[in-house]
Scaffold this motif. Structure first.
Motif, short mmCIF file in Angstrom:
data_model
loop_
_atom_site.label_atom_id
_atom_site.label_comp_id
_atom_site.label_asym_id
_atom_site.label_seq_id
_atom_site.Cartn_x
_atom_site.Cartn_y
_atom_site.Cartn_z
N MET C 1 0.82 -1.20 0.00
CA MET C 1 0.00 0.00 0.00
C MET C 1 0.87 1.26 0.00
O MET C 1 0.45 2.33 -0.42
CB MET C 1 -0.90 0.00 1.23
CG MET C 1 -2.13 0.86 1.07
SD MET C 1 -3.36 0.49 2.36
CE MET C 1 -2.71 1.39 3.77
N GLN C 2 2.11 1.12 0.46
CA GLN C 2 2.99 2.29 0.47
C GLN C 2 3.22 2.77 -0.95
O GLN C 2 3.20 2.01 -1.90
CB GLN C 2 4.35 1.93 1.09
CG GLN C 2 4.23 1.53 2.53
CD GLN C 2 5.58 1.54 3.23
OE1 GLN C 2 5.67 1.11 4.36
NE2 GLN C 2 6.63 2.02 2.58
N THR C 3 3.43 4.04 -1.06
CA THR C 3 3.62 4.59 -2.38
C THR C 3 5.08 4.40 -2.79
O THR C 3 5.97 4.41 -1.94
CB THR C 3 3.24 6.09 -2.39
OG1 THR C 3 3.32 6.55 -3.72
CG2 THR C 3 4.15 6.92 -1.51
N ARG C 5 7.62 6.32 -4.57
CA ARG C 5 7.71 7.72 -5.00
C ARG C 5 8.45 7.90 -6.31
O ARG C 5 9.54 7.36 -6.48
CB ARG C 5 8.44 8.50 -3.93
CG ARG C 5 7.56 9.47 -3.21
CD ARG C 5 8.27 10.03 -1.99
NE ARG C 5 7.54 9.70 -0.79
CZ ARG C 5 8.07 9.62 0.42
NH1 ARG C 5 9.37 9.81 0.58
NH2 ARG C 5 7.32 9.33 1.45
N ILE C 8 11.16 13.68 -8.58
CA ILE C 8 10.63 15.01 -8.91
C ILE C 8 11.76 15.82 -9.55
O ILE C 8 12.82 16.03 -8.94
CB ILE C 8 10.10 15.72 -7.66
CG1 ILE C 8 8.91 14.93 -7.07
CG2 ILE C 8 9.68 17.16 -7.98
CD1 ILE C 8 8.31 15.53 -5.80
N ILE C 38 7.98 13.15 -12.25
CA ILE C 38 7.11 14.30 -11.98
C ILE C 38 7.88 15.58 -12.30
O ILE C 38 9.07 15.70 -11.98
CB ILE C 38 6.66 14.28 -10.50
CG1 ILE C 38 5.79 13.05 -10.23
CG2 ILE C 38 5.94 15.57 -10.13
CD1 ILE C 38 5.50 12.80 -8.76
N LEU C 40 8.30 19.61 -11.67
CA LEU C 40 7.96 20.69 -10.73
C LEU C 40 8.57 21.99 -11.24
O LEU C 40 9.73 22.02 -11.66
CB LEU C 40 8.50 20.35 -9.34
CG LEU C 40 8.30 21.36 -8.20
CD1 LEU C 40 8.21 20.63 -6.86
CD2 LEU C 40 9.38 22.43 -8.15
N LEU C 62 2.71 14.43 -14.91
CA LEU C 62 2.12 15.10 -13.74
C LEU C 62 2.96 16.32 -13.43
O LEU C 62 4.19 16.23 -13.33
CB LEU C 62 2.11 14.14 -12.54
CG LEU C 62 1.43 14.65 -11.26
CD1 LEU C 62 -0.08 14.79 -11.44
CD2 LEU C 62 1.73 13.71 -10.09
N SER C 98 12.27 20.76 -2.87
CA SER C 98 11.33 19.68 -3.22
C SER C 98 11.77 18.87 -4.43
O SER C 98 11.16 17.85 -4.75
CB SER C 98 9.93 20.27 -3.50
OG SER C 98 9.46 20.98 -2.38
N ASP C 100 14.35 16.51 -6.67
CA ASP C 100 15.45 15.56 -6.54
C ASP C 100 16.63 15.99 -7.39
O ASP C 100 17.79 15.77 -7.03
CB ASP C 100 14.97 14.16 -6.94
CG ASP C 100 13.93 13.63 -5.98
OD1 ASP C 100 14.27 13.45 -4.80
OD2 ASP C 100 12.79 13.43 -6.40
#
Lengths: 161, 161, 161, 161
Positions: C1-3, C5, C8, C38, C40, C62, C98, C100
């Motif tokens: 269930m853990q995401t 990641r 970014i 992702i 950003l 995203l 935020s 990486d």
């Protein structure tokens, strides 16, 4: 040559308040100055911010205003040192962290956020005629009903630290 | 009763710099105080922050330190008014916005960020022996090589505003 | 269930840039999305922020926009998740922290502040046709001249971390 | 190609809360995801932040965590997108501004500050079993006692905006 730092007393409170509250903030500001302490508030030209700064200046005190916007012109005319944050409400955190003691006069949501931050950061918080004790159960909140009482409690807080 | 606000001179510069830079920052801080201006810097106990504050206090000036951390103990002993932000590098924006004139001594990435923010916010920026003009093409950057020259340029900036 | 990641990738760059820079930012954004990462950026409806977001959305990516103002309407139409800071330039710190990996396209003082913060916080910084290496002596700055090269370098950065 | 933005539901609440509160936060997070909304919270690995994120991930939702510190490792394992602010409590302002609707579960001073900021910024605020209405006289505060009720009220808020 090192500086001997004066205590910084943070005064929180609403921008729109009644005359009684402004009068009390003025008196309290004057007493802060007479005690040789620095007064810090949110700096805007309204309510408790203006009245407490005016009181401190009436006795030759030093007043710092931590402003939410980008312009020094936002400061009331009794602020000696406008600190310009450009951070909106996030400046409330700075108000609290920079104060040795936090005094809360009546106010709205902004003042509530400052009391909350002060408690979270374990600052001494004194409520000056603004009794929100029932809403912060489990936290240590001091209540006084006059500016003179408030000064006495500040003295005991400063001695402790 | 209104306060007549003194200009706030922001001094930026590295936490780790050579002796020559610290000497220059000290001299500059002393001159700021002699001119009756308030000195503002990043407040930490290192490099240009410590040296410029020490210089200003050697002449009885008033020194404000905008600190990145959560504790007043992070301030050097020459800071009269520690403003505690708890915001890390984001406090660099406050350094710049609160200064009427920004003076940049040699430094690293932190100082570069402050020059960048100052230019973005149209503050007068004076480079004191830190010539980064080739990297900010199209911006108005003033360069001086001595603290005394820097004071002269500040005077002309203040008169203009 | 853990995401699990996704990386970014922060894309910095000016709000006012030439067509070539916008074209490159668009291509780069598309490649970021194709790699499943992702994107950003600063979120505004201008220059590199708009172009890179548009590129990422053209490939179904995203996109997160960290906005300086108080209103979601400030975001360009290719931002999926507008983060509203109300903190002006101080949001540049959040852009960097935020991410990486930080990719800097050509820009002005705002972009310079982001490169500076990224270096100060030891983030991998890749300059995409924006060669400010002489400006940050002593720091580790990578330079690439095409979006495709940039992706290759990001892959090696991500593998390392 | 433009994105059609999903509503962002901000969930506030304490880091140290009872099992009942965590259970409710989990259920609420699951319902947020089932409705196709994005869940945003303070991101830390504790209390309402962890429980609501876990709930949302249990239904395949997307979770954003706005973190106070400097490290992504501070995020709980159910955060898809950790936004790293390095701004301590000032990040509470971002939590609120970035949310289309603010839901407050039981909490302490941090949660109080978020409710205060939300009201100050005219965000819809729904209290989920955390009745602080007497505390914010003159403000519009909605109270619900179950996660399902909360979802219904959110729907009406979203339709209005």
């Amino acid at each position: 040559m090192q500086t001997s730092r004066k205590p910084i007393i943070g005064v929180m409170g609403g921008g729109t308040v009644g005359q009684e509250v402004e009068k009390s903030a003025f008196e309290f500001g004057a007493l802060v100055a007479e005690n040789g302490w620095i007064l810090l508030n949110g700096g805007r030209d309204a309510g408790v911010m203006r009245a407490s700064a005016m009181g401190a200046k009436s006795k030759g005190g030093l007043v710092i205003g931590i402003l939410p916007g980008f312009q020094k012109t936002q400061a009331n005319p009794f602020i000696d040192i406008p600190i310009i944050t450009g951070m909106g409400d996030a400046r409330n955190v700075i108000n609290v962290l920079s104060s040795d003691v936090v005094v809360a006069c009546p106010g709205g949501a902004g003042t509530m956020s400052e009391i909350a931050f002060a408690l979270k950061n374990k600052k001494p918080v004194i409520l000056l005629n603004f009794d929100v004790r029932p809403f912060f159960i489990g936290y240590d909140l001091l209540f006084v009903s006059t500016p003179v009482q408030c000064i006495d409690v500040i003295k005991s807080c400063i001695l402790k630290n």
